[in-house]
Design a protein around this motif. Structure first.
Motif, PDB file in Angstrom:
ATOM      1  N   ILE A  59       7.146  31.340 112.487  1.00 23.24           N
ATOM      2  CA  ILE A  59       7.863  32.490 113.020  1.00 23.24           C
ATOM      3  C   ILE A  59       8.001  32.321 114.421  1.00 23.24           C
ATOM      4  O   ILE A  59       7.024  31.892 115.336  1.00 23.24           O
ATOM      5  N   TYR A  60       9.231  32.065 114.993  1.00 24.63           N
ATOM      6  CA  TYR A  60       9.687  32.105 116.426  1.00 24.63           C
ATOM      7  C   TYR A  60      10.174  33.344 116.897  1.00 24.63           C
ATOM      8  O   TYR A  60      10.940  34.011 116.355  1.00 24.63           O
ATOM      9  N   MET A  61       9.609  33.929 117.989  1.00 26.18           N
ATOM     10  CA  MET A  61      10.017  35.070 118.630  1.00 26.18           C
ATOM     11  C   MET A  61      10.729  34.731 120.108  1.00 26.18           C
ATOM     12  O   MET A  61      10.026  34.126 120.689  1.00 26.18           O
ATOM     13  N   ALA A  62      11.871  35.303 120.454  1.00 22.77           N
ATOM     14  CA  ALA A  62      12.562  35.226 121.721  1.00 22.77           C
ATOM     15  C   ALA A  62      13.202  36.696 122.081  1.00 22.77           C
ATOM     16  O   ALA A  62      14.274  36.995 121.801  1.00 22.77           O
ATOM     17  N   PRO A  63      12.277  37.362 122.561  1.00 23.57           N
ATOM     18  CA  PRO A  63      12.614  38.758 123.034  1.00 23.57           C
ATOM     19  C   PRO A  63      13.469  38.527 124.482  1.00 23.57           C
ATOM     20  O   PRO A  63      13.266  37.746 125.047  1.00 23.57           O
ATOM     21  N   ILE A  64      14.407  39.276 124.389  1.00 17.21           N
ATOM     22  CA  ILE A  64      15.450  39.196 125.523  1.00 17.21           C
ATOM     23  C   ILE A  64      15.228  40.666 126.405  1.00 17.21           C
ATOM     24  O   ILE A  64      15.467  41.514 125.761  1.00 17.21           O
ATOM     25  N   SER A  65      14.519  40.450 127.537  1.00 14.98           N
ATOM     26  CA  SER A  65      14.261  41.770 128.380  1.00 14.98           C
ATOM     27  C   SER A  65      14.021  41.369 129.691  1.00 14.98           C
ATOM     28  O   SER A  65      13.700  40.338 130.342  1.00 14.98           O
ATOM     29  N   ASP A  66      14.780  42.436 130.475  1.00 11.05           N
ATOM     30  CA  ASP A  66      14.373  42.361 131.811  1.00 11.05           C
ATOM     31  C   ASP A  66      12.980  42.701 132.296  1.00 11.05           C
ATOM     32  O   ASP A  66      12.646  42.663 133.336  1.00 11.05           O
ATOM     33  N   HIS A  67      12.203  43.414 131.279  1.00  9.07           N
ATOM     34  CA  HIS A  67      11.113  43.899 131.899  1.00  9.07           C
ATOM     35  C   HIS A  67       9.869  43.436 130.979  1.00  9.07           C
ATOM     36  O   HIS A  67      10.134  43.515 129.673  1.00  9.07           O
ATOM     37  N   GLY A  69       6.103  43.930 129.161  1.00  6.79           N
ATOM     38  CA  GLY A  69       5.400  45.262 128.549  1.00  6.79           C
ATOM     39  C   GLY A  69       4.259  44.884 127.801  1.00  6.79           C
ATOM     40  O   GLY A  69       4.266  43.789 127.273  1.00  6.79           O
ATOM     41  N   GLU A  70       3.653  45.924 127.243  1.00  9.95           N
ATOM     42  CA  GLU A  70       2.528  45.841 126.243  1.00  9.95           C
ATOM     43  C   GLU A  70       3.458  45.167 124.933  1.00  9.95           C
ATOM     44  O   GLU A  70       2.276  44.482 124.156  1.00  9.95           O
ATOM     45  N   TRP A  71       4.547  45.489 124.681  1.00  6.50           N
ATOM     46  CA  TRP A  71       5.023  44.981 123.504  1.00  6.50           C
ATOM     47  C   TRP A  71       5.139  43.475 123.361  1.00  6.50           C
ATOM     48  O   TRP A  71       5.053  42.798 122.211  1.00  6.50           O
ATOM     49  N   GLN A  72       4.912  42.744 124.273  1.00  3.30           N
ATOM     50  CA  GLN A  72       4.749  41.425 124.308  1.00  3.30           C
ATOM     51  C   GLN A  72       3.650  40.766 123.761  1.00  3.30           C
ATOM     52  O   GLN A  72       3.696  39.790 123.051  1.00  3.30           O
ATOM     53  N   HIS A  73       2.389  41.563 123.730  1.00  4.29           N
ATOM     54  CA  HIS A  73       1.409  41.079 123.145  1.00  4.29           C
ATOM     55  C   HIS A  73       1.485  40.970 121.497  1.00  4.29           C
ATOM     56  O   HIS A  73       1.140  40.110 120.942  1.00  4.29           O
ATOM     57  N   THR A  74       2.093  42.261 121.108  1.00  9.35           N
ATOM     58  CA  THR A  74       2.526  42.290 119.687  1.00  9.35           C
ATOM     59  C   THR A  74       3.340  41.229 119.052  1.00  9.35           C
ATOM     60  O   THR A  74       2.952  40.417 118.103  1.00  9.35           O
TER      61      THR A  74
END
Length: 100
Positions: A59-67, A69-74
């Protein structure tokens, strides 16, 4: 892309179904998630992620965000380990557009 909530759990379950119905047995199964990082249904998503990982799916995660946040840890936990190799924060849609 449809505006609404991000149901990653449903996406992971669908990916598992796709792997079961087709694909090559000798190939590594992998899921690449491009997301705004705003997930819904964390418990269900964690269960779906665990099922895929138990089957050896990467599983590869690539979030696109300018900010940040705590969500990154999850998302780092949901990425295959080591997360340093399987997680990449993309700093906003503009940077993605300019690097295509």
């Amino acid at each position: 892309w449809q505006k609404g909530f991000t149901n990653m759990a449903q996406a992971f379950v669908l990916a598992d179904t796709m792997f079961q119905q087709g694909g090559r047995a000798e190939a590594q199964s992998a899921v690449l998630v491009l997301s705004d990082g705003k997930y819904s249904f964390a418990f269900e998503t964690q269960n779906a992620v665990n099922k895929l990982k138990e089957k050896g799916t990467m599983i590869y995660m690539a979030p696109i965000s300018d900010h940040a946040g705590e969500w990154q840890h999850t998302l780092k936990e949901w990425a295959s380990q080591p997360w340093e190799t399987n997680y990449e924060l993309l700093p906003g849609l503009q940077s993605v557009k300019h690097n295509m």
